[in-house]
Design a protein around this motif. Structure first.
Motif, mmCIF file in Angstrom:
data_model
loop_
_atom_site.group_PDB
_atom_site.id
_atom_site.type_symbol
_atom_site.label_atom_id
_atom_site.label_comp_id
_atom_site.label_asym_id
_atom_site.label_seq_id
_atom_site.Cartn_x
_atom_site.Cartn_y
_atom_site.Cartn_z
ATOM 1 N N HIS A 195 33.831 43.641 37.741
ATOM 2 C CA HIS A 195 35.095 42.971 38.038
ATOM 3 C C HIS A 195 35.341 43.070 39.546
ATOM 4 N N PHE A 196 35.589 41.948 40.189
ATOM 5 C CA PHE A 196 35.927 41.963 41.610
ATOM 6 C C PHE A 196 36.563 40.638 41.991
ATOM 7 N N GLN A 197 37.006 40.526 43.224
ATOM 8 C CA GLN A 197 37.603 39.291 43.720
ATOM 9 C C GLN A 197 36.569 38.508 44.522
ATOM 10 N N HIS A 198 36.613 37.201 44.370
ATOM 11 C CA HIS A 198 35.691 36.362 45.131
ATOM 12 C C HIS A 198 35.909 36.600 46.622
ATOM 13 N N PRO A 199 34.830 36.793 47.392
ATOM 14 C CA PRO A 199 34.988 37.145 48.809
ATOM 15 C C PRO A 199 35.609 36.049 49.661
ATOM 16 N N SER A 200 35.611 34.816 49.185
ATOM 17 C CA SER A 200 36.181 33.714 49.962
ATOM 18 C C SER A 200 37.531 33.261 49.409
ATOM 19 N N THR A 201 37.607 33.031 48.109
ATOM 20 C CA THR A 201 38.826 32.473 47.510
ATOM 21 C C THR A 201 39.817 33.530 47.043
ATOM 22 N N GLY A 202 39.342 34.761 46.835
ATOM 23 C CA GLY A 202 40.207 35.805 46.302
ATOM 24 C C GLY A 202 40.385 35.730 44.789
ATOM 25 N N GLU A 203 39.739 34.778 44.150
ATOM 26 C CA GLU A 203 39.859 34.640 42.698
ATOM 27 C C GLU A 203 39.307 35.884 41.997
ATOM 28 N N LYS A 204 40.004 36.319 40.939
ATOM 29 C CA LYS A 204 39.527 37.460 40.163
ATOM 30 C C LYS A 204 38.363 37.015 39.280
#
Length: 228
Positions: A195-204
């Protein structure tokens, strides 16, 4: 080494876009080039993507499951920052030798890498570094337990060493005290969910690696399905 001759890199890809690549590494394949000169996951992915990729996490050769690479240094730095801030969750499935344990547990140790024997050991020495993991008991089999393990640090062989020290060596992990190994040298450890956030969009984001189909893993899959 559990690789079908007809396998292609597309069989291992879980997700990729302009920033990240997520793959499900089979046990037996090295993540990076090593002394054996066997084909590595990183090399295969770079050939497929036609560019250099930056490795975020490594899993041991006898371990299967999720590996994350990025397509740029900036994406890599963003995910490293998430790891440092505890925002990047890694859940593993571990098939371990049975013992009486509580349904939930936490292990806190100090771990020292032994370069000579290419393993880690629990130690109070000056070179030892703090490490911790939590686990949930998912399944009881006749001779094994199936644990969901979450680590908050990423020390060398951490899960294998800590579980063995707690009296629960990973199935077939003879390096850490398992009673017998597998002919293919795989062990009962699988990097299952990240589980992490997309490095560009911040999407979970959440990714799940399909459970292997060899050894005891089909039984594990069946038991997990029964609990859904």
């Amino acid at each position: 080494m559990i690789l079908e001759t007809s396998s292609s890199i597309k069989d291992y890809l879980v997700f990729h876009d302009h920033h990240i690549v997520i793959a499900n590494k089979p046990s037996g394949m090295p993540v990076q080039k090593d002394a054996t000169e066997d084909v590595s996951l990183q090399a295969m992915l770079q050939a497929y993507c036609k560019q250099n990729l930056y490795l975020l996490n490594r899993i041991d050769r006898p371990v299967s499951g999720l590996v994350v690479l990025t397509k740029s240094p900036s994406a890599h730095a963003a995910l490293v920052q998430q790891q440092e801030q505890g925002m990047f969750r890694k859940l593993y499935l571990a098939v371990v030798e049975t013992k009486e344990i509580e349904p939930h547990g936490f292990l806190q140790d100090r771990l020292e890498k032994d370069g000579k024997f290419k393993k880690s050991r629990i130690s109070e020495g000056a070179a030892a570094k703090s490490c911790s993991l939590s686990y949930d008991l998912l399944i009881r089999l006749e001779r094994y337990l199936v644990l969901q393990v979450e680590i908050s640090s990423g020390r060398f062989h951490q899960i294998r060493a800590q579980l063995a020290h707690a009296g629960m060596p990973v199935r077939a992990d003879v390096k850490y005290g398992a009673r017998r190994g597998n002919a293919d040298r795989s062990i009962g450890l699988h990097a299952w969910k990240y589980h992490f956030q997309h490095p560009s969009t911040g999407e979970k984001l959440q990714f799940t690696a399909p459970i292997p189909t060899h050894d005891l893993w089909p039984i594990v899959q069946q038991k997990l399905n029964e609990h859904v």
